[in-house]
Design an enzyme around this catalytic site. Structure first.
Site: not given
Length: 301
Positions: A62, A64-65
């Site tokens: 994902h 945001d990682h």
């Protein structure tokens, strides 16, 4: 063992908060864990030298990682890095990074190694003479792992007073440190345990990224010194946690209690909440030793 939080908020970056990324220093090793947007800016703000990072552990794909990873890889190139960089993460991460390099006509001047993960069982993904790193299989919307970082037991410490009492010459001290017994001139054997102190108790750090509440991880992280567990939602929004496959503050505390860890650090807060202190208050109703991650905070553990 030091943990520096570069970012610990969910989903989108804001002017004053950043998505997930952190740096763990353990037994003279430095590891970057997840790499959301603005990671390299946060590294600079926290005065962490880029050159010290040799291994990057990505929990899942994902944005945001891991959307900050290609930027960091490219910056390493611009800084004329020559040291190898190892990236550990889910299958697909190699293709993503190499495609971005290909279509931007970019090439690293250093070796880039990938270890892609597919197993749903805990496995060792890094090991040297000081530290071993194992995966913590998690349950999220896509394939996800946390990581357990564990120090290896160090050498015993020389008890100089004891060695002198047996009139052992200093030339044998290195053998004692290496764990060997000593034979005296009269033939008596002095056990190494009589000449040394126990080494420091090895420390461990468990990083549990995005996951629904899942008690199956308890055995993997049992007795960890520190557990970082996502707490995207407060207890009142447990229905949202279930729908999005995230956890609440209470659920994170329950995992910490069941695993009998020493310290729980909460993070990955939804930006819908104006005050993260409530996360601590809720978690402390279940587990007593709770800390709150926040951007730029360093924990000396």
């Amino acid at each position: 063992m030091n943990l520096t939080i570069l970012g610990c908020y969910a989903a989108t970056p804001r002017t004053f908060t950043n998505p997930t990324s952190q740096v763990l220093e353990i037994n003279n090793r430095m590891f970057l864990i997840d790499c959301g947007e603005a990671t390299q800016v946060q590294l600079r703000k926290n005065k962490i030298k880029f050159s010290k990072i040799s291994h990057v552990f990505i929990s899942h794909l994902h944005g945001d990682h891991m959307y900050g990873l290609i930027g960091l890889v490219s910056t390493f190139m611009l800084l004329n890095r020559t040291a190898d960089l190892h990236i550990i993460g889910p299958k697909g991460i190699k293709e993503i990074i190499l495609l971005q390099l290909k279509y931007s006509n970019s090439h690293t001047g250093y070796n880039l190694y990938f270890k892609e993960l597919t197993s749903n069982e805990s496995e060792i993904v890094f090991e040297d003479e000081k530290v071993v790193v194992s995966t913590i299989p998690l349950r999220h919307r896509i394939y996800t792992n946390g990581y357990l970082f564990t120090e290896k037991i160090g050498r015993r410490k020389l008890n100089v007073t004891a060695a002198e009492s047996y009139k052992i010459e200093k030339c044998y001290y290195q053998n004692i440190i290496l764990g060997k017994d000593i034979t005296l001139d009269n033939g008596d054997v002095v056990s190494n345990h009589l000449l040394t102190f126990d080494p420091p108790q090895p420390k461990s750090y468990a990083f549990c990224s995005d996951t629904i509440y899942d008690q199956s991880i308890v055995e993997t992280i049992r007795e960890a010194d520190v557990l970082y567990h996502e707490a995207t939602f407060l207890d009142a929004d447990e229905h949202l946690a279930e729908r999005t496959m995230h956890s609440t503050s209470i659920q994170a505390a329950n995992i910490a209690k069941l695993a009998n860890v020493k310290t729980l650090i909460l993070g990955h807060y939804s930006t819908r909440y104006p005050d993260i202190e409530i996360f601590r208050q809720e978690a402390e109703t279940v587990f007593p030793n709770v800390l709150l991650a926040n951007d730029g905070v360093t924990f000396q553990l």
